[in-house]
Design a protein around this motif. Sequence first.
Motif, PDB file in Angstrom:
ATOM      1  N   GLY A   1      -3.221  -4.099  -4.473  1.00 36.17           N
ATOM      2  CA  GLY A   1      -1.897  -4.529  -4.679  1.00 36.17           C
ATOM      3  C   GLY A   1      -1.448  -4.056  -5.848  1.00 36.17           C
ATOM      4  N   MET A   2      -2.078  -3.691  -6.836  1.00 36.66           N
ATOM      5  CA  MET A   2      -1.708  -3.158  -8.269  1.00 36.66           C
ATOM      6  C   MET A   2      -1.501  -1.540  -8.045  1.00 36.66           C
TER       7      MET A   2
ATOM      8  N   GLN B   1      -2.134  -2.705   5.854  1.00 39.13           N
ATOM      9  CA  GLN B   1      -0.990  -3.590   6.284  1.00 39.13           C
ATOM     10  C   GLN B   1      -0.898  -4.632   5.392  1.00 39.13           C
ATOM     11  N   ALA B   2      -1.928  -5.254   4.837  1.00 41.26           N
ATOM     12  CA  ALA B   2      -1.463  -6.349   3.824  1.00 41.26           C
ATOM     13  C   ALA B   2      -0.779  -6.030   2.555  1.00 41.26           C
ATOM     14  N   VAL B   3      -0.842  -4.874   2.123  1.00 36.74           N
ATOM     15  CA  VAL B   3      -0.290  -4.509   0.827  1.00 36.74           C
ATOM     16  C   VAL B   3       0.975  -3.792   1.171  1.00 36.74           C
ATOM     17  N   GLY B   4       1.264  -3.405   2.286  1.00 40.03           N
ATOM     18  CA  GLY B   4       2.126  -2.534   2.610  1.00 40.03           C
ATOM     19  C   GLY B   4       1.954  -0.935   2.252  1.00 40.03           C
ATOM     20  N   ALA B   5       0.900  -0.601   2.311  1.00 38.49           N
ATOM     21  CA  ALA B   5       0.439   0.775   2.050  1.00 38.49           C
ATOM     22  C   ALA B   5       1.141   1.606   3.035  1.00 38.49           C
ATOM     23  N   ASP B   6       1.282   3.191   2.731  1.00 37.64           N
ATOM     24  CA  ASP B   6       1.993   3.900   3.308  1.00 37.64           C
ATOM     25  C   ASP B   6       1.146   4.617   4.545  1.00 37.64           C
TER      26      ASP B   6
END
Length: 216
Positions: free
Chosen positions: A64-65, A87-92
Amino acid sequence: MNCTEVLPLQGLYVITPQRANKAGAAGDQAAWLARIEAALAGGARWLQYRDKSPDPGQRLADAGMLRALTQRHGAGLIINDDVALAQAVGADGVHLGQEDGSVPEARTLLGPAAIIGVTCHDRIDLALEAAAAGASYVAFGAFFPSRSKPKATLAPLNLLSQARAELDLPICAIGGVNAGNAAELKAAGADLIAVIDAVFTADDPRLTATQLAAIF
């Protein structure tokens, strides 16, 4: 910001170093984040979060950071091996090893715009399979002796030119990459150069990242 639609798969691709304190003490975490941010400020376009910690809470907090840092610097975030965390952190996107699940499964969970990279070691056949499965990029290496993976089989430089001739997707070179050899990898056909130690053990990670990014 999701970078996948605007950021090309090209340039300096840094992979997070391990923290000295695996428990993630606050001071150590701050120093770890500061070095990563320095690399992004120096021109790293892509960041891969790679951490084998068994603590899912720490991994979620870290990711997240790093998502916030990459957004601040206009860079892309890739999660190593862990599709659910991406998926949880909205990564690319996500980077998969040969034993880390399939490209179609990752694409189903992350969506059609996700970046999905695949480790192909020193084998063009694995790269062709990954491309056929819908990978966004393939990674070859190690090209030079690497402290991060000292037992890795060394890939020949001409593998990059062969891959460039046979594949129609970006190619990443990894393994022992530094400012003294990165240019020859690019000249041989690499679109991305993946670096850990050369940046994160440097006295000035930002300066080293700037030197490596300048190759592109």
